[in-house]
Design a protein around this motif. Structure first.
Motif, PDB file in Angstrom:
ATOM      1  N   PHE A 154     -62.569  17.684   0.314  1.00 42.04           N
ATOM      2  CA  PHE A 154     -62.245  16.354  -0.142  1.00 42.04           C
ATOM      3  C   PHE A 154     -60.782  16.192   0.505  1.00 42.04           C
ATOM      4  CE2 PHE A 154     -59.783  19.387  -2.843  1.00 42.04           C
ATOM      5  CZ  PHE A 154     -58.633  18.264  -2.916  1.00 42.04           C
ATOM      6  N   ILE A 155     -60.726  14.561   0.548  1.00 44.11           N
ATOM      7  CA  ILE A 155     -59.305  14.542   0.692  1.00 44.11           C
ATOM      8  C   ILE A 155     -59.096  13.002  -0.547  1.00 44.11           C
ATOM      9  CG2 ILE A 155     -60.683  12.402   1.979  1.00 44.11           C
ATOM     10  CD1 ILE A 155     -57.920  12.003   2.975  1.00 44.11           C
ATOM     11  N   SER A 156     -57.539  12.867  -1.149  1.00 43.39           N
ATOM     12  CA  SER A 156     -57.591  12.491  -1.590  1.00 43.39           C
ATOM     13  C   SER A 156     -56.122  11.604  -1.481  1.00 43.39           C
ATOM     14  CB  SER A 156     -57.254  12.759  -3.588  1.00 43.39           C
ATOM     15  OG  SER A 156     -56.133  14.039  -3.913  1.00 43.39           O
ATOM     16  N   GLU A 157     -56.311  10.471  -1.779  1.00 43.00           N
ATOM     17  CA  GLU A 157     -54.141   9.493  -1.870  1.00 43.00           C
ATOM     18  C   GLU A 157     -53.711  10.299  -3.527  1.00 43.00           C
ATOM     19  OE1 GLU A 157     -52.280   5.449  -1.387  1.00 43.00           O
ATOM     20  OE2 GLU A 157     -54.391   5.640  -0.882  1.00 43.00           O
ATOM     21  N   LEU A 158     -52.884  10.555  -3.392  1.00 49.88           N
ATOM     22  CA  LEU A 158     -51.623  10.663  -3.840  1.00 49.88           C
ATOM     23  C   LEU A 158     -50.761   9.518  -4.815  1.00 49.88           C
ATOM     24  CD1 LEU A 158     -50.396  14.667  -2.600  1.00 49.88           C
ATOM     25  CD2 LEU A 158     -52.111  13.638  -5.068  1.00 49.88           C
ATOM     26  N   PRO A 159     -50.828   8.777  -5.663  1.00 48.04           N
ATOM     27  CA  PRO A 159     -50.721   7.476  -5.830  1.00 48.04           C
ATOM     28  C   PRO A 159     -48.879   7.921  -6.114  1.00 48.04           C
ATOM     29  CG  PRO A 159     -51.722   8.315  -7.938  1.00 48.04           C
ATOM     30  CD  PRO A 159     -52.401   9.328  -6.318  1.00 48.04           C
ATOM     31  N   TYR A 160     -48.055   6.161  -5.137  1.00 49.55           N
ATOM     32  CA  TYR A 160     -47.126   6.611  -5.744  1.00 49.55           C
ATOM     33  C   TYR A 160     -46.822   5.840  -6.714  1.00 49.55           C
ATOM     34  CZ  TYR A 160     -42.134   6.660  -4.694  1.00 49.55           C
ATOM     35  OH  TYR A 160     -40.232   7.302  -5.339  1.00 49.55           O
ATOM     36  N   SER A 161     -45.970   6.405  -8.262  1.00 49.91           N
ATOM     37  CA  SER A 161     -45.408   5.125  -9.086  1.00 49.91           C
ATOM     38  C   SER A 161     -44.677   5.459  -9.788  1.00 49.91           C
ATOM     39  CB  SER A 161     -46.654   6.205 -10.557  1.00 49.91           C
ATOM     40  OG  SER A 161     -46.371   7.483 -10.600  1.00 49.91           O
ATOM     41  N   LEU A 162     -44.819   4.236 -10.943  1.00 51.58           N
ATOM     42  CA  LEU A 162     -42.965   3.515 -11.139  1.00 51.58           C
ATOM     43  C   LEU A 162     -42.425   5.465 -11.522  1.00 51.58           C
ATOM     44  CD1 LEU A 162     -41.028   1.870 -11.617  1.00 51.58           C
ATOM     45  CD2 LEU A 162     -42.165   1.720 -14.361  1.00 51.58           C
ATOM     46  N   GLU A 163     -43.723   6.233 -12.484  1.00 54.48           N
ATOM     47  CA  GLU A 163     -43.054   6.873 -12.989  1.00 54.48           C
ATOM     48  C   GLU A 163     -42.411   8.274 -11.203  1.00 54.48           C
ATOM     49  OE1 GLU A 163     -44.310  11.248 -15.993  1.00 54.48           O
ATOM     50  OE2 GLU A 163     -45.554   9.500 -15.317  1.00 54.48           O
ATOM     51  N   ARG A 164     -42.976   8.821 -10.968  1.00 54.36           N
ATOM     52  CA  ARG A 164     -42.785   8.880 -10.249  1.00 54.36           C
ATOM     53  C   ARG A 164     -41.579   8.757  -9.214  1.00 54.36           C
ATOM     54  NH1 ARG A 164     -46.736  10.602  -4.244  1.00 54.36           N
ATOM     55  NH2 ARG A 164     -45.330  11.911  -3.137  1.00 54.36           N
ATOM     56  N   HIS A 165     -41.313   7.756  -9.094  1.00 54.00           N
ATOM     57  CA  HIS A 165     -40.376   6.706  -8.219  1.00 54.00           C
ATOM     58  C   HIS A 165     -39.066   7.223  -9.186  1.00 54.00           C
ATOM     59  CE1 HIS A 165     -37.566   4.666  -6.252  1.00 54.00           C
ATOM     60  NE2 HIS A 165     -37.617   3.832  -6.821  1.00 54.00           N
ATOM     61  N   PHE A 166     -38.989   7.028  -9.875  1.00 54.55           N
ATOM     62  CA  PHE A 166     -38.008   7.306 -11.033  1.00 54.55           C
ATOM     63  C   PHE A 166     -37.626   9.039 -11.470  1.00 54.55           C
ATOM     64  CE2 PHE A 166     -37.961   2.668 -13.277  1.00 54.55           C
ATOM     65  CZ  PHE A 166     -37.348   2.161 -12.374  1.00 54.55           C
ATOM     66  N   LYS A 167     -38.422   9.806 -11.628  1.00 54.55           N
ATOM     67  CA  LYS A 167     -38.426  11.255 -11.606  1.00 54.55           C
ATOM     68  C   LYS A 167     -37.730  11.800 -10.006  1.00 54.55           C
ATOM     69  CE  LYS A 167     -41.329  12.743 -14.809  1.00 54.55           C
ATOM     70  NZ  LYS A 167     -43.157  13.167 -14.547  1.00 54.55           N
ATOM     71  N   THR A 168     -38.038  10.614  -8.762  1.00 57.05           N
ATOM     72  CA  THR A 168     -37.787  11.266  -8.223  1.00 57.05           C
ATOM     73  C   THR A 168     -35.614  10.963  -7.919  1.00 57.05           C
ATOM     74  OG1 THR A 168     -39.399  11.174  -6.750  1.00 57.05           O
ATOM     75  CG2 THR A 168     -37.079  11.285  -5.515  1.00 57.05           C
ATOM     76  N   VAL A 169     -35.719   9.808  -8.443  1.00 57.05           N
ATOM     77  CA  VAL A 169     -34.663   9.000  -8.760  1.00 57.05           C
ATOM     78  C   VAL A 169     -33.260  10.014  -9.293  1.00 57.05           C
ATOM     79  CG1 VAL A 169     -33.073   7.423  -9.332  1.00 57.05           C
ATOM     80  CG2 VAL A 169     -34.638   6.698  -8.100  1.00 57.05           C
ATOM     81  N   LEU A 170     -34.316  10.711 -10.665  1.00 57.09           N
ATOM     82  CA  LEU A 170     -33.855  11.053 -11.409  1.00 57.09           C
ATOM     83  C   LEU A 170     -32.819  12.496 -11.077  1.00 57.09           C
ATOM     84  CD1 LEU A 170     -34.810  10.015 -15.077  1.00 57.09           C
ATOM     85  CD2 LEU A 170     -32.260  10.115 -14.081  1.00 57.09           C
ATOM     86  N   ARG A 171     -33.638  13.516  -9.865  1.00 59.39           N
ATOM     87  CA  ARG A 171     -34.106  14.480 -10.024  1.00 59.39           C
ATOM     88  C   ARG A 171     -32.622  14.350  -8.009  1.00 59.39           C
ATOM     89  NH1 ARG A 171     -38.663  14.471  -8.329  1.00 59.39           N
ATOM     90  NH2 ARG A 171     -38.647  14.330  -6.073  1.00 59.39           N
ATOM     91  N   ASN A 172     -32.636  14.022  -7.862  1.00 68.20           N
ATOM     92  CA  ASN A 172     -31.805  13.617  -6.064  1.00 68.20           C
ATOM     93  C   ASN A 172     -30.456  13.252  -7.323  1.00 68.20           C
ATOM     94  OD1 ASN A 172     -33.537  13.631  -4.660  1.00 68.20           O
ATOM     95  ND2 ASN A 172     -34.411  11.074  -4.507  1.00 68.20           N
ATOM     96  N   LYS A 173     -30.263  12.515  -8.403  1.00 71.96           N
ATOM     97  CA  LYS A 173     -29.415  12.696  -8.737  1.00 71.96           C
ATOM     98  C   LYS A 173     -27.992  14.033  -9.255  1.00 71.96           C
ATOM     99  CE  LYS A 173     -27.161   9.848 -13.120  1.00 71.96           C
ATOM    100  NZ  LYS A 173     -26.310  10.676 -14.196  1.00 71.96           N
ATOM    101  N   LYS A 174     -29.215  14.737 -10.317  1.00 68.12           N
ATOM    102  CA  LYS A 174     -28.896  15.755 -10.426  1.00 68.12           C
ATOM    103  C   LYS A 174     -28.116  17.196  -9.773  1.00 68.12           C
ATOM    104  CE  LYS A 174     -31.484  15.720 -15.006  1.00 68.12           C
ATOM    105  NZ  LYS A 174     -32.362  16.583 -15.844  1.00 68.12           N
ATOM    106  N   GLU A 175     -29.283  16.309  -8.209  1.00 71.41           N
ATOM    107  CA  GLU A 175     -29.027  17.730  -7.342  1.00 71.41           C
ATOM    108  C   GLU A 175     -27.212  17.176  -6.519  1.00 71.41           C
ATOM    109  OE1 GLU A 175     -31.634  17.322  -4.606  1.00 71.41           O
ATOM    110  OE2 GLU A 175     -33.124  18.712  -5.785  1.00 71.41           O
ATOM    111  N   ASN A 176     -26.874  15.862  -6.741  1.00 73.58           N
ATOM    112  CA  ASN A 176     -25.819  14.841  -6.290  1.00 73.58           C
ATOM    113  C   ASN A 176     -24.756  16.076  -6.642  1.00 73.58           C
ATOM    114  OD1 ASN A 176     -27.323  14.479  -3.615  1.00 73.58           O
ATOM    115  ND2 ASN A 176     -27.390  11.819  -4.992  1.00 73.58           N
ATOM    116  N   GLU A 177     -24.326  16.061  -8.074  1.00 72.88           N
ATOM    117  CA  GLU A 177     -23.701  16.540  -9.884  1.00 72.88           C
ATOM    118  C   GLU A 177     -23.423  17.336  -9.143  1.00 72.88           C
ATOM    119  OE1 GLU A 177     -25.493  14.750 -12.801  1.00 72.88           O
ATOM    120  OE2 GLU A 177     -25.001  12.255 -12.570  1.00 72.88           O
ATOM    121  N   LYS A 178     -24.349  18.724  -9.174  1.00 71.21           N
ATOM    122  CA  LYS A 178     -24.569  19.515  -8.944  1.00 71.21           C
ATOM    123  C   LYS A 178     -23.470  19.820  -7.682  1.00 71.21           C
ATOM    124  CE  LYS A 178     -27.103  23.967  -8.421  1.00 71.21           C
ATOM    125  NZ  LYS A 178     -28.720  24.116  -8.955  1.00 71.21           N
TER     126      LYS A 178
END
Length: 304
Positions: free
Chosen positions: A277-301
């Motif tokens: 099988f092949i499936s596209e992994l949709p890039y959602s608003l939730e995924r985008h903001f979770k990435t933003v928050l994860r990067n923010k926490k990593e930068n703070e750390k």
């Protein structure tokens, strides 16, 4: 022209609570979403825009009017649904809507009646005995019935069942198409993704990202998960030219990242493999903001 403008808006309650140095412009006819966890500052922001709170510093404006100095004037052309609904001491929903119509100088209740029908609201019910959902519907009718050019919505679908939530989102999309300027906070990424032009993320009182929904829906890159029927094909594929973001060898699965324009070429290449099988992994608003928050926490750390 910017209809809503936050200019260094700060409301500091102390102990790190409040909103801090918010800068945001919302153009006429734009629908802006506002998302964040409980306590992140969504309601404080909206109350400042309406002039209910005096800023510690900075300002907010609606149609060029300073919110704190011109709150009563702003109220005359803004429809508002509060996050916590508290009705006046009136007997029924009809009494409340009539009182609201008198305050707004309305004589034509045709749109109010249309909203009542679409939201399946019984306005004859006692205000004090209404369920959370019924109260929410009543507040929505009151906010929208005078055809206000600016609409502020603080978690407007709270208490609505899935069917009524879908009906409300249809209504707000129609309001947007009329050219209304809409600012809507929500805890639901899906609601904002399906309705808004842009969405701002607030975290601990700070706006940390604003994204255009066009950028979410029309990304330059796509991700695909591919599972192969044989380990041999899996190994042969991952030795290829594609950028791999994740491997699950036990399932013979590979996740790859390609340019959107390369999708047809990928499918052509996979004709030479035994693909399960092949499936596209949709890039959602939730995924985008979770990435933003994860990067923010990593930068703070890392002390950045």
């Amino acid at each position: 022209m910017n209809v809503i403008q936050l200019d260094g808006l700060t409301k500091d309650y102390g102990h790190g609570q409040g909103v801090f140095d918010l800068n945001l412009d919302i153009a006429g006819g734009e629908m802006m979403g506002y998302v964040g966890t409980n306590g992140s500052g969504k309601t404080t922001t909206i109350r400042n825009i309406l002039g209910f709170l005096k800023p510690t510093k900075g300002k907010s404006y609606v149609n060029g009017l300073s919110s704190w100095e011109h709150a009563s004037e702003i109220a005359s052309f803004v429809g508002y649904v509060p996050g916590e609904i508290a009705f006046p001491d009136l007997k029924t929903g009809i009494d409340f809507l009539k009182c609201q119509a008198e305050f707004l100088g309305m004589s034509d209740m045709s749109y109010a009646n249309e909203l009542i029908e679409r939201l399946q609201l019984d306005p004859r019910a006692n205000l004090k005995r209404m369920s959370k959902g019924m109260k929410q519907k009543t507040a929505l009718v009151a906010a929208l019935m005078n055809d206000a050019p600016v609409i502020l919505l603080d978690e407007p679908t709270t208490g609505l069942d899935p069917l009524m939530r879908a009906t409300f989102l249809d209504i707000i999309k129609e309001e947007h198409k009329k050219g209304k300027t809409i600012f809507m906070s929500s805890h639901s990424f899906d609601e904002l993704e399906s309705t808004c032009d842009r969405v701002a993320l607030i975290n601990d009182g700070h706006i940390i990202d604003v994204c255009k929904m066009d950028d979410i829906h029309n990304r330059e890159f796509k991700e695909f998960k591919i599972e192969f029927n044989t380990a041999e094909d899996y190994q042969r594929f991952i030795r290829g030219k594609y950028e791999i973001t994740r491997l699950q060898e036990q399932y013979s699965q590979a996740t790859i990242k390609i340019r959107s324009t390369e999708t047809a070429q990928l499918l052509h290449t996979l004709r030479n493999y035994n693909v399960k099988f092949i499936s596209e992994l949709p890039y959602s608003l939730e995924r985008h903001f979770k990435t933003v928050l994860r990067n923010k926490k990593e930068n703070e750390k890392n002390g950045k």
